[in-house]
Structures are given as C-alpha cells and as structure tokens.
Design a protein around this motif. Structure first.
Motif, PDB file in Angstrom:
ATOM      1  N   LYS A 169       4.942  24.645 -31.983  1.00  0.00           N
ATOM      2  CA  LYS A 169       5.391  24.384 -33.341  1.00  0.00           C
ATOM      3  C   LYS A 169       6.865  24.641 -33.365  1.00  0.00           C
ATOM      4  O   LYS A 169       7.244  25.793 -33.202  1.00  0.00           O
ATOM      5  CB  LYS A 169       4.668  25.349 -34.310  1.00  0.00           C
ATOM      6  N   PRO A 224       6.185  20.450 -32.569  1.00  0.00           N
ATOM      7  CA  PRO A 224       5.225  19.924 -31.593  1.00  0.00           C
ATOM      8  C   PRO A 224       5.856  19.340 -30.325  1.00  0.00           C
ATOM      9  O   PRO A 224       5.628  18.181 -29.974  1.00  0.00           O
ATOM     10  CB  PRO A 224       4.474  18.850 -32.391  1.00  0.00           C
ATOM     11  N   GLU A 283       3.087  18.767 -27.693  1.00  0.00           N
ATOM     12  CA  GLU A 283       2.315  17.552 -27.954  1.00  0.00           C
ATOM     13  C   GLU A 283       3.105  16.300 -27.592  1.00  0.00           C
ATOM     14  O   GLU A 283       2.552  15.337 -27.067  1.00  0.00           O
ATOM     15  CB  GLU A 283       1.913  17.502 -29.430  1.00  0.00           C
ATOM     16  N   LEU A 284       4.394  16.321 -27.874  1.00  0.00           N
ATOM     17  CA  LEU A 284       5.221  15.175 -27.488  1.00  0.00           C
ATOM     18  C   LEU A 284       5.210  15.004 -25.977  1.00  0.00           C
ATOM     19  O   LEU A 284       4.929  13.921 -25.449  1.00  0.00           O
ATOM     20  CB  LEU A 284       6.665  15.360 -27.962  1.00  0.00           C
ATOM     21  N   SER A 305       1.228  15.164 -24.339  1.00  0.00           N
ATOM     22  CA  SER A 305       0.195  14.222 -24.792  1.00  0.00           C
ATOM     23  C   SER A 305       0.785  12.866 -25.138  1.00  0.00           C
ATOM     24  O   SER A 305       0.406  11.853 -24.568  1.00  0.00           O
ATOM     25  CB  SER A 305      -0.532  14.759 -26.034  1.00  0.00           C
ATOM     26  N   ALA A 306       1.730  12.879 -26.082  1.00  0.00           N
ATOM     27  CA  ALA A 306       2.187  11.599 -26.619  1.00  0.00           C
ATOM     28  C   ALA A 306       2.959  10.777 -25.585  1.00  0.00           C
ATOM     29  O   ALA A 306       2.689   9.581 -25.408  1.00  0.00           O
ATOM     30  CB  ALA A 306       3.042  11.841 -27.868  1.00  0.00           C
ATOM     31  N   GLU A 321       0.892   9.294 -22.745  1.00  0.00           N
ATOM     32  CA  GLU A 321       0.122   8.161 -23.272  1.00  0.00           C
ATOM     33  C   GLU A 321       1.039   6.953 -23.493  1.00  0.00           C
ATOM     34  O   GLU A 321       0.693   5.817 -23.137  1.00  0.00           O
ATOM     35  CB  GLU A 321      -0.507   8.594 -24.609  1.00  0.00           C
ATOM     36  N   ILE A 378      11.553  13.655 -31.408  1.00  0.00           N
ATOM     37  CA  ILE A 378      10.299  13.821 -32.156  1.00  0.00           C
ATOM     38  C   ILE A 378      10.372  13.074 -33.490  1.00  0.00           C
ATOM     39  O   ILE A 378       9.421  12.405 -33.899  1.00  0.00           O
ATOM     40  CB  ILE A 378      10.021  15.324 -32.385  1.00  0.00           C
ATOM     41  N   PHE A 397      10.115   9.337 -32.922  1.00  0.00           N
ATOM     42  CA  PHE A 397       9.024   8.851 -32.072  1.00  0.00           C
ATOM     43  C   PHE A 397       8.084   7.850 -32.767  1.00  0.00           C
ATOM     44  O   PHE A 397       7.779   6.791 -32.190  1.00  0.00           O
ATOM     45  CB  PHE A 397       8.242  10.032 -31.483  1.00  0.00           C
TER      46      PHE A 397
END
Ligand SMILES: Cc1ncc(COP(=O)(O)O)c(C=O)c1O
Ligand SMILES: Cc1ncc(COP(=O)(O)O)c(C=O)c1O
Lengths: 386, 386
Positions: free
Chosen positions: A63, A65, A68-69, A72-73, A76, A271, A274
């Motif tokens: 936090k 994120p 996650e960036l 994960s993101a 992908e 971010i 994105f």
C-alpha cells in the motif's frame, strides 16, 4: 562560479517552453502524463516518498499497490514471468547483459539498435556482433541474419554468444522485426533473446511469450505515460534467479537492482497512468491507422516515409527533399523548418533538420495530425511562392 | 490477474497518507521538496521532458541550466573537479567501483556502511574488507583501522585494495568520521577514497578537497530536496577520464552513465531547490544545535542517544528502555509507539520499533521538535499511569 545570490538566481523554478505545443518528437508522445499521473507527481513528489511504506523491498510494498503492479499487473500485461522496475530501458538492458553474460562474452545486437544498447554492452564489457539491415528504403532487420551472426561467433569462439537482442520497433525507422522467427533461431542455438520494447511496451499489445522473448524491456518515460526515469524489465522464469540474484550478505536485496531502483514519484505516476496505458494499447489499430494516414498525406507532399510500408508503428522516418531544397535558399537556412513549425506551435523535429527527420503520431489524434500535415503543406507553399 | 476494469481500478491516483505529518524519518527530512521544486515537478513531469533541449549530452543542456548546475555550481558547492548526475547515491558508488576497480579486486568499506555499498561492491564483483567500529555506545569508525585493513589486503594479495570508502555520516548513528585522517592514510598507500555523503551533501557544508575525497557521492532524494531518483557524483580530475570514459562507438556518450541518467523531472527539482539547499547548508550550526537540544530532551526522559555525543548531525540513534518496558504490557504490544505517534501526527519511527530507533531532526524546526519531545513525554506519562 561563486555561489552568491546572483549565481543562485539562475536556478530555482524554470518554466518549460514547448509545454503546450503539439509535440511530435518520438521521445515525447508516449511519455506525456495523464491527469492522474500529474496528481500523483505532486502527491508523491517528496524525495523518497514511497519508502515510508517499505518493509525492505521496494517492489513488495503493498500500500500503495506497488507489489500488485510489479508482481501481478505487469507480468499479465506483458505475459512474462517476473517483472522489476528499473530506471529505464537502458538500465534494464544493462542489468540483463551484466548478469547473464560474463566480461568478454559475445552478444548479438541488431544494427538498428539504439546507441544505449551498444553502450550498455560496453559497460558490461561484452563483445558485440551486429545483424545488418537491408539499407534504404526499408532498413529491415533480416531474421535469418541472426543465424548467420551466431554461426560466426561459434566459428570464432567455439560457443554461441551469451545473449541476443532485437529492437522492437527500432528507434530510427519504427520497423517491427519478425521477433518470433528471431527467437526461434536464437533458441535453436540456446541463445536467450532480449526484446527492447522501449517503443512498444505501453503503446501496443505485447505478449512476451508469444514473441519468444526471454527478456522484455520497457521504458516508462518513453512509452508508459510516466515521469522519468523509470523502466521495466520482464524475465522468463528460468533466468529470474540469475538476473534477480539476491545479495549473499543482505538476502532481501537484489544485487543487479542495488537493492532498489525507483525510490520516489516515478513509480506512482506509472501506477496512476496504468489503467490508461492498458486501455490505449487496446486501441493500437487506430494508432496505426493514424500513422498510415499521416504517411500518405506526407507522400502527397513529396515527403517519403522510409522503413516498412505500409507502416505498422507511430514512429516514422521521412526523407523530405522539398525541405532540403527550400533550406538552400531560405533566410534562416536549415533552421527555417524548425522556426516555421515553432511559429505554428508544433514541436519535435530537431532544430536544423530538413532532409531527414523522424516523428511520432502516437496519441496526437487525427485532428492535430491534420493540422501538422496542413502546416507542412502551408510551409512548402509559402516558400515555393517566395 | 486479468486486467479487466475491476483490476485496473486498483491503480490510478493513490493518495499519500502521512503527507502532512511531521516526518522525522531520516530518509525523509532532507528530501522534502521546496515549493519551487513542487512547481518544477508539475512543469517538467512529462516523460523525457528535459530531452526536448538535448543536443546529445544531458548534462550539457544549456537551457534549462543543467550544464551550469552540473559543471559549475555543483563542483563549486562540493569543491570537487567533475560532477555528474546519477540515479542516487548507490548508483554513484557502483559507477565508481565498476570503473575504478576490476572484478576480483579488493575494496575497503567501513563496517557502518549502508547496505547499498555492500550490494554495489557485490554487483561490481569486488571483494570487500571492512573497518570495524568501536561498538556501543559510540560506534565510531577508527581512522587508523583503514591502515590495518589495507595492510591486511597487501599481505594477502601483494597489492593495496583498488578503492576505499567512508560513510560520512553513517546512516545508523549519524557519526562523522575523521575523513581527513582516513584520506591521508589511504593516499599514503595510493588507495583512492570515496566519501559517501548521502546524509551530508545538501545538508551540511562539504569540501571534498579539504576532506581529501577522490570521489564524493550525494543523494538528491535523501538530502537535496529533490524528487527521486537522483544522485550526484563528484570526481577528482585525475580519475575523471576513467569514471566518465566515453564510448568507443558513440564518442559523446559516457559508458558508466549509459549515455545519460536522470532524463526527466528530478533534475529540474534539483535545480529548483538548489538555491534553498545552498542556503540551508550555511545554516548547519543551527541544525546541529537543534539535534543536540533534542538529544538532551530525550536524555531527560531516559531515552539515550548512541553514537557521538555531543552529536554533530541531525541523524540520531536512540535506545529507549522505557518504551520497551511499556511495550511488554501495552494493548498493541510493540506497535503502541507507532500508533501513539500516528495519533499525534508524527511519522517516521518504523512501526514495531520501541527499544531502538533512529530519527532525524533536520529542517523539522525547534517548535515541531518541541512538540515531538513533548509527545514522547506524554506517551510515557500516559502508559506509566495506565
Ligand atoms: C529504441 C530505443 N531503445 C531505448 C531507448 C532508451 O530508453 P531509456 O531512456 O528508457 O533508456 C531509446 C531512446 O530513444 C530508444 O529509441
Ligand atoms: C548512508 C547511506 N548511504 C546511501 C544510502 C542510499 O541512498 P540512495 O537511495 O540515494 O542510493 C542510504 C540510504 O538510506 C544511506 O543511509
């Protein structure tokens, strides 16, 4: 320089001139911030802002994120296994070269590679062999050339090069090489392939696995609507432990990243932009249509697009004998074009260039592109009749 | 993670929480932007903004005055010969290690060096030997220890180490080592000395020549009121050609910098803050007075400052048995201190720490420092009577 009040007055806030111009410099069209990114910049501008939230590993911050960036993101988005943030495309390339190859090893570059690829290889102290292009007018990199060059290295050194790279697209002509064929060739010799996507990641859909890329490189400030310096590096699983090897003394820290890279606002702009960046890559067909439309308007004016035709990317190289002729007689000589464009609030063709120049139509929009093409036409008319 | 609308909603603009808190995290106090730098960020935020003005070498851009900053103002500011911009202190250190030493060479670090110094040496594939400190309570680096360690390397390898480094001040205790004595020792063995000024350059007056520093390293986001990532590297003339060697194929490009480094907004924030940064280093005595005042207020509460005393820097390490005791009984256990401070809008002591923590008083100001000290007192009272 004595640092007295007079000297210090030269620094401070400096306004930026072509801020509101239509900017068709290929370096600039994909790096323009979104409104969200502008807000993020101000919010996160202070020094090491994101480090307030760090438990020791930048890309594991939950936090905001960042984890996650990064984990994960982006994997992908690029269809690759492991991603990290870097300071830019060249820093990503150097990290791969420096970790995958040893000093004195050979690596393959396409002759159209950006200068920073050559310099990164020099910093890693590698020997470079190049795959030629087809020369004017298309400057295409021949995929089969990779086999030829790899064979040459094997003949010379007894083993294949440590690494090969392809620029996708190259930064001069905007050509999209046949990466799938190149990776098949490289892999048949057990040579891993790095794809330099400085001009593709964040502009157009990229599927690293489909391309056969072992390493995929992106540039945030060039093509991901981010404030520089920031880049990304995607790595196939089998190479991740090598490129992202941990420090023997500080086991949370990755050696090639010196522990961490973008400790500040740029990651927050990435971010912030994105969602927009993902969306715009889905709209790539329109961008290609804009580029082709612009290329054909130029052709009508006798300004010839080099590189692949019909073109498949927003970055285009033009030969403009008409501007060269004008420059021979114009008042400002070869600076006339820059000035004429500047008067029309168009920026991005380097001052002094007339005969050859490159530009980008990315995210400029059909209306502005029409205005740019009309301006070229007007400038030609004006000087023809002068 | 499928990149559908729901997933993309997690990104975009993210607010920053402790933005308006009193931040005493040593990472943050020197990196807070000036108002000019905040304006510069917005003005120059887009991607590669400064590259609009580049003729091929970033640090030679005349307008905005990057060349003046890098080649006149910063050399004067640090009293060093040649300066370049980098992405941060660690990147500066790596550039020196990688260019001055060869794989397998030895280098000397002080034991109190930042982890990134160790990791940079590992990335450059050097062998590290360390100069010990005096342990609790002062953790001083003994200058004579450099001679001992250099002799050991000579005995082992037949030649002196390629490089030595000292952290000035170190990032744990804020101790200012006797750099002049250390450089004299190193030079008597022909060993060049790098001074890591991540916590000094931009905070206090630094005279690289007076210190005998062959290389001086600074961190923009840590100590120069700049938006990260940005650092600086100053080099003595005799080493400049080695560290800043040009590419054999691209003669304008410096290999260790990969051609260029901070191609974006951070350099414009450094320019914007520079007048303020110069001024504040001239006010260093007041900062030291504030630090000492705060340290003595802590002492009154039974919170003991480690490291040099009286202290000579804003970064201080404390041992707080009183908070440790409270944590044994408090509701939130060892998180009580973080929460109590957060309630009082004070940020920067890492969540979960009670017995040992570091903080910085830099630019916090006497009023805010008083509020912080009063808050500590209040928290102790509250839990004592609870
Ligand atoms: C093809 C290509 N690759 C890489 C780069 C460098 O990108 P970065 O600034 O992110 O290192 C450029 C810059 O123009 C480029 O054209
Ligand atoms: C003493 C010291 N040197 C260097 C660094 C790293 O600075 P940068 O982020 O600019 O690499 C730190 C960071 O905390 C530090 O404490």
């Amino acid at each position: 320089m004595a640092l007295d009040d007079a000297a210090l007055k030269k620094f401070g806030f400096i306004p930026r001139e072509p801020k509101d111009a239509i900017n068709i410099d290929p370096l600039q069209t994909g790096g323009k911030l979104t409104e969200e990114a502008r807000r993020a910049l101000l919010e996160w501008g202070d020094g090491y802002s994101v480090c307030d939230f760090c438990g020791g590993v930048l890309d594991l911050i939950k936090k905001p994120p960042i984890e996650e960036l990064v984990h994960s993101a982006l994997p992908e988005f690029l269809n690759t296994d492991a991603v990290r943030l870097t300071h830019g495309a060249r820093e990503s390339k150097f990290a791969v070269m420096h970790s995958i190859a040893k000093e004195g090893d050979y690596m393959v570059l396409d002759k159209v590679a950006h200068y920073s690829s050559f310099v990164a290889a020099q910093r890693a102290r590698l020997n470079v062999v190049t795959v030629p292009h087809s020369e004017s007018p298309e400057y295409r990199t021949d995929a089969e050339g990779y086999a030829t060059v790899i064979e040459e290295v094997i003949n010379k050194t007894g083993r294949p090069p440590a690494l090969a790279q392809v620029t996708y697209p190259d930064g001069s002509y905007g050509n999209l090489a046949d990466v799938k064929r190149i990776s098949d060739i490289c892999h048949s010799y057990d040579v891993p392939l790095m794809v330099n996507g400085a001009y593709s990641v964040g502009r157009m859909p990229i599927d690293a696995k489909a391309l056969g890329a072992d390493f995929i490189v992106g540039s945030g400030h060039k093509s991901m609507a981010s404030s520089g310096p920031i880049g990304i590096l995607g790595v196939r699983e089998e190479y991740a432990d090598t490129v992202f090897a941990k420090s023997p003394t500080h086991p949370a820290k990755e050696v090639e990243l010196l522990g961490c890279t973008v400790r500040g606002a740029p990651v927050m702009t990435m971010i912030a932009s994105f969602p927009h960046v993902v969306q715009r890559t889905r709209n790539w067909d329109n961008e290609v249509a804009d580029a082709r439309w612009f290329s054909s308007r130029m052709a009508d004016l006798g300004i010839v697009q080099k590189g692949e035709r019909p073109h498949n990317h927003d970055l285009m190289f033009f030969e403009a004998p008409v501007f060269y002729e004008i420059s021979q007689k114009a008042k400002k000589g070869r600076y006339f074009l820059y000035r004429e464009l500047k008067e029309r609030n168009i920026h991005g063709i380097k001052s002094g260039l007339t005969k050859y120049f490159k530009l980008s139509t990315y995210q400029v929009g059909r209306d502005n592109l029409k205005y740019v093409a009309d301006s070229f036409e007007e400038i030609i008319e004006k000087h023809r009749t002068a």
